[in-house]
Motif scaffolding. Structure first.
Motif, mmCIF file in Angstrom:
data_model
loop_
_atom_site.group_PDB
_atom_site.id
_atom_site.type_symbol
_atom_site.label_atom_id
_atom_site.label_comp_id
_atom_site.label_asym_id
_atom_site.label_seq_id
_atom_site.Cartn_x
_atom_site.Cartn_y
_atom_site.Cartn_z
ATOM 1 N N ARG A 231 69.412 46.350 33.584
ATOM 2 C CA ARG A 231 69.300 44.960 34.043
ATOM 3 C C ARG A 231 67.838 44.611 34.350
ATOM 4 O O ARG A 231 67.115 45.420 34.936
ATOM 5 C CB ARG A 231 70.196 44.736 35.262
ATOM 6 N N HIS A 232 67.460 43.427 33.954
ATOM 7 C CA HIS A 232 66.071 42.984 34.165
ATOM 8 C C HIS A 232 65.987 41.479 33.963
ATOM 9 O O HIS A 232 66.902 40.865 33.419
ATOM 10 C CB HIS A 232 65.134 43.680 33.162
ATOM 11 N N GLY A 257 76.773 47.410 22.345
ATOM 12 C CA GLY A 257 76.022 46.145 22.297
ATOM 13 C C GLY A 257 76.540 45.050 23.211
ATOM 14 O O GLY A 257 76.211 43.881 23.031
ATOM 15 N N ARG A 258 77.367 45.431 24.226
ATOM 16 C CA ARG A 258 77.777 44.387 25.178
ATOM 17 C C ARG A 258 76.572 44.001 26.037
ATOM 18 O O ARG A 258 75.623 44.776 26.181
ATOM 19 C CB ARG A 258 78.885 44.917 26.096
ATOM 20 N N ASN A 259 76.635 42.840 26.624
ATOM 21 C CA ASN A 259 75.568 42.416 27.545
ATOM 22 C C ASN A 259 76.045 42.503 28.982
ATOM 23 O O ASN A 259 77.219 42.321 29.277
ATOM 24 C CB ASN A 259 75.116 40.992 27.240
ATOM 25 N N LEU A 260 75.099 42.785 29.830
ATOM 26 C CA LEU A 260 75.356 42.908 31.257
ATOM 27 C C LEU A 260 74.670 41.751 31.972
ATOM 28 O O LEU A 260 73.533 41.412 31.646
ATOM 29 C CB LEU A 260 74.751 44.234 31.733
ATOM 30 N N LEU A 261 75.371 41.163 32.943
ATOM 31 C CA LEU A 261 74.770 40.109 33.759
ATOM 32 C C LEU A 261 74.960 40.458 35.230
ATOM 33 O O LEU A 261 76.041 40.896 35.630
ATOM 34 C CB LEU A 261 75.444 38.765 33.454
ATOM 35 N N VAL A 262 73.914 40.277 36.013
ATOM 36 C CA VAL A 262 73.988 40.553 37.450
ATOM 37 C C VAL A 262 73.253 39.438 38.186
ATOM 38 O O VAL A 262 72.118 39.093 37.827
ATOM 39 C CB VAL A 262 73.332 41.909 37.803
ATOM 40 N N ASP A 263 73.917 38.885 39.210
ATOM 41 C CA ASP A 263 73.284 37.826 40.000
ATOM 42 C C ASP A 263 72.263 38.445 40.968
ATOM 43 O O ASP A 263 72.632 39.040 41.979
ATOM 44 C CB ASP A 263 74.372 37.055 40.771
ATOM 45 N N GLY A 264 70.999 38.287 40.630
ATOM 46 C CA GLY A 264 69.938 38.868 41.448
ATOM 47 C C GLY A 264 69.897 38.297 42.855
ATOM 48 O O GLY A 264 69.526 38.990 43.811
ATOM 49 N N THR A 350 67.569 47.748 44.160
ATOM 50 C CA THR A 350 68.073 48.356 42.923
ATOM 51 C C THR A 350 69.518 48.815 43.091
ATOM 52 O O THR A 350 70.353 48.605 42.213
ATOM 53 C CB THR A 350 67.166 49.546 42.522
ATOM 54 N N MET A 351 69.814 49.431 44.248
ATOM 55 C CA MET A 351 71.181 49.893 44.471
ATOM 56 C C MET A 351 72.160 48.729 44.524
ATOM 57 O O MET A 351 73.257 48.819 43.983
ATOM 58 C CB MET A 351 71.261 50.721 45.746
ATOM 59 N N GLU A 352 71.740 47.650 45.130
ATOM 60 C CA GLU A 352 72.623 46.475 45.166
ATOM 61 C C GLU A 352 72.835 45.921 43.755
ATOM 62 O O GLU A 352 73.944 45.554 43.385
ATOM 63 C CB GLU A 352 72.055 45.385 46.084
ATOM 64 N N LEU A 353 71.735 45.867 42.999
ATOM 65 C CA LEU A 353 71.842 45.343 41.631
ATOM 66 C C LEU A 353 72.723 46.242 40.763
ATOM 67 O O LEU A 353 73.295 45.797 39.774
ATOM 68 C CB LEU A 353 70.451 45.222 40.995
ATOM 69 N N PRO A 356 78.655 48.602 40.682
ATOM 70 C CA PRO A 356 79.523 48.216 39.558
ATOM 71 C C PRO A 356 80.235 46.890 39.809
ATOM 72 O O PRO A 356 80.432 46.102 38.876
ATOM 73 C CB PRO A 356 80.525 49.370 39.463
ATOM 74 N N GLU A 357 80.598 46.613 41.071
ATOM 75 C CA GLU A 357 81.334 45.366 41.320
ATOM 76 C C GLU A 357 80.455 44.129 41.128
ATOM 77 O O GLU A 357 80.953 43.008 41.078
ATOM 78 C CB GLU A 357 81.978 45.373 42.725
ATOM 79 N N ASN A 358 79.139 44.339 41.064
ATOM 80 C CA ASN A 358 78.237 43.199 40.837
ATOM 81 C C ASN A 358 77.969 42.951 39.348
ATOM 82 O O ASN A 358 77.279 42.007 38.980
ATOM 83 C CB ASN A 358 76.910 43.416 41.564
ATOM 84 N N GLU A 359 78.496 43.819 38.507
ATOM 85 C CA GLU A 359 78.179 43.748 37.069
ATOM 86 C C GLU A 359 79.212 42.924 36.303
ATOM 87 O O GLU A 359 80.406 43.188 36.390
ATOM 88 C CB GLU A 359 78.167 45.161 36.469
ATOM 89 N N LEU A 360 78.720 41.966 35.567
ATOM 90 C CA LEU A 360 79.583 41.172 34.695
ATOM 91 C C LEU A 360 79.217 41.548 33.259
ATOM 92 O O LEU A 360 78.085 41.340 32.827
ATOM 93 C CB LEU A 360 79.309 39.686 34.944
ATOM 94 N N TRP A 361 80.176 42.168 32.556
ATOM 95 C CA TRP A 361 79.916 42.613 31.179
ATOM 96 C C TRP A 361 80.555 41.633 30.215
ATOM 97 O O TRP A 361 81.709 41.259 30.387
ATOM 98 C CB TRP A 361 80.513 43.999 30.946
ATOM 99 N N ILE A 362 79.817 41.227 29.203
ATOM 100 C CA ILE A 362 80.406 40.340 28.198
ATOM 101 C C ILE A 362 79.960 40.788 26.806
ATOM 102 O O ILE A 362 78.860 41.332 26.647
ATOM 103 C CB ILE A 362 79.977 38.868 28.364
#
Ligand SMILES: C[N+](C)(C)CCCC[C@H](N)C(=O)O
Ligand SMILES: O=C(O)CCC(=O)C(=O)O
Ligand SMILES: [Fe+2]
Length: 411
Positions: A231-232, A257-264, A350-353, A356-362
């Motif tokens: 994530r970046h 090739g899925r994408n990961l989204l995380v609300d920073g 980094t640990m918060e980011l 796993p529960e913060n990760e949205l995979w699409i």
């Protein structure tokens, strides 16, 4: 945490804005709003400022500020919304000759005879005390469950391209969640460009205006490979990182090739709640990010400097996160007694980011265009096999926000 977040949403319309929307002619006669007696406004002239009590708030309005914010025709041009007055010509020891309150307006006569007339609502709305309490951009911070349970609707290409109501709804979703989707877009660069231009102006960068990339190492960056990417946010090495990232996967024949989204911002608020001192370090210590590329066709050396978390000093609202461990450069702007504390703070974020529960995979598929707020939401990618082709572009944030404000949205 969730309670706090929803408070920040409700803060969208300020107390004063809601009051100002009421009908004051009736209220003045009755002096009663929903059972509350409305105290009259009062003024006190202090040494260097005017103290105004109005509808429950106490404001301190500096005399130079008041003269500078005069909205008379000679001081302000209402056609262009620009100041006419030369601020450099205001006497820094100016004091009103005369003040009075009349019909919810403050009227000041200055030495020399110039008169200024301010509506009390305008003063309340524009005073520091008013701004300190209000949110600049209301948001709904999310983890995967919150986002999924919100059932945010994607827009459809046809309606998106033709209906302003649909565009407004899309922008509202984008402002609240930092991501928004348009579905059923033809799988071409041209259609991706059209859908993007419906939103705003494309920001050309060293990667081009519209870019289309695959794992061919055509540029000196791991995005152009089959490797997974943590994530970046992108373009952290610009002083003003790009505001929006648009992605459209035109083709993928292969696996992964899925994408990961995380609300920073969700992660940042957790750090703020749990360790304010870590939040403070991350929002004050300047960090350098760098992009160095030197090969046959491309010579680039970009440097961007700024803290990981950027906040508005008056209300502590986070507005930008720069987080890219690949592109973070040498740290040489922090003395040794701060370095370790910064790493500890960075580790917590980094640990918060990484929860796993913060990760949205699409999985992006042809037809689905995603708009990502690159000042807020991190993206990443799973390693993949086969041919995968992604096109997209960047938008500058100012233009997108301006478009949203044009629809009356708070941004
Ligand atoms: C999106 N596109 C493939 C054009 C560029 C990718 C840039 C990647 C760079 N490491 C960054 O984070 O800014
Ligand atoms: O390949 C992807 O899905 C995204 C890669 C990436 O991070 C980027 O292009 O900015
Ligand atoms: Fe990226």
């Amino acid at each position: 945490m969730i309670g706090m977040l929803s408070r920040s949403i409700r803060a969208g319309a300020t107390h004063t804005q809601r009051l100002c929307a009421l009908n004051w002619t009736t209220l003045r006669n009755k002096k009663l709003v929903r059972g509350y007696v409305v105290p009259p406004a009062t003024l006190h002239l202090l040494e260097d400022c005017l103290e105004l009590h109005y509808r429950g708030s106490r404001m301190h309005l500096d005399y130079v500020w008041l003269r500078d914010h005069c909205r008379s025709d000679s001081s302000f041009n209402f056609k262009t919304n620009q100041r006419n007055l030369d601020t450099g010509s205001i006497d820094l020891n100016i004091r009103p000759d005369h003040t009075k309150l009349e019909d919810d307006h403050l009227i000041i006569t200055w030495p020399g005879g110039h008169t200024s007339n301010y509506s009390l609502c305008w003063l309340a709305e524009n005073s520091y005390e008013g701004k300190k309490q209000s949110t600049i951009q209301p948001r709904i911070l999310w983890n995967a469950d919150i986002y999924n349970n919100s059932h945010v609707a994607s827009s459809k290409w046809d309606t998106f391209m033709s209906s302003d109501d649909e565009l407004k709804m899309f922008l509202q979703n984008y402002l609240l969640y930092g991501i928004a989707f348009v579905d059923d877009v033809p799988a071409t660069v041209e259609a991706t460009e059209a859908v993007t231009q419906r939103v705003s102006l494309i920001r050309e960068t060293t990667y081009g205006r519209m870019w289309c990339f695959t794992s061919d190492f055509s540029r000196g960056d791991t995005a152009y490979s089959q490797l997974g990417l943590d994530r970046h946010t992108d373009t952290t090495y610009f002083h003003e990182p790009c505001g929006i990232q648009v992605f459209h996967c035109l083709k993928h024949e292969g696996t992964g090739g899925r994408n990961l989204l995380v609300d920073g911002f969700y992660a940042a608020e957790t750090v703020r709640l749990q360790s304010p001192e870590h939040f403070d370090l991350l929002s004050h210590v300047p960090i350098r990010h760098e992009f160095v590329e030197s090969d046959d066709g491309h010579h680039n050396h970009m440097i961007g400097i700024g803290p990981i978390l950027n906040t508005y000093p008056w209300n502590n609202e986070v507005y930008l996160i720069r987080y890219n461990n690949y592109d973070r450069s040498v740290i040489n702007t922090i003395p040794h007694n701060v370095v370790r504390r910064w790493y500890v703070a960075h580790r917590q974020l980094t640990m918060e980011l990484r929860r796993p529960e913060n990760e949205l995979w699409i999985k992006l598929t042809p037809g689905k265009v995603i708009f990502i707020d690159n000042w807020r939401v991190m993206h990443g990618r799973e390693a993949f096999t086969g041919v995968r082709q992604l096109c997209g572009c960047y938008l500058s944030r100012d233009d997108v926000l301006s478009k949203a404000r044009g629809f009356g949205l708070q941004a």
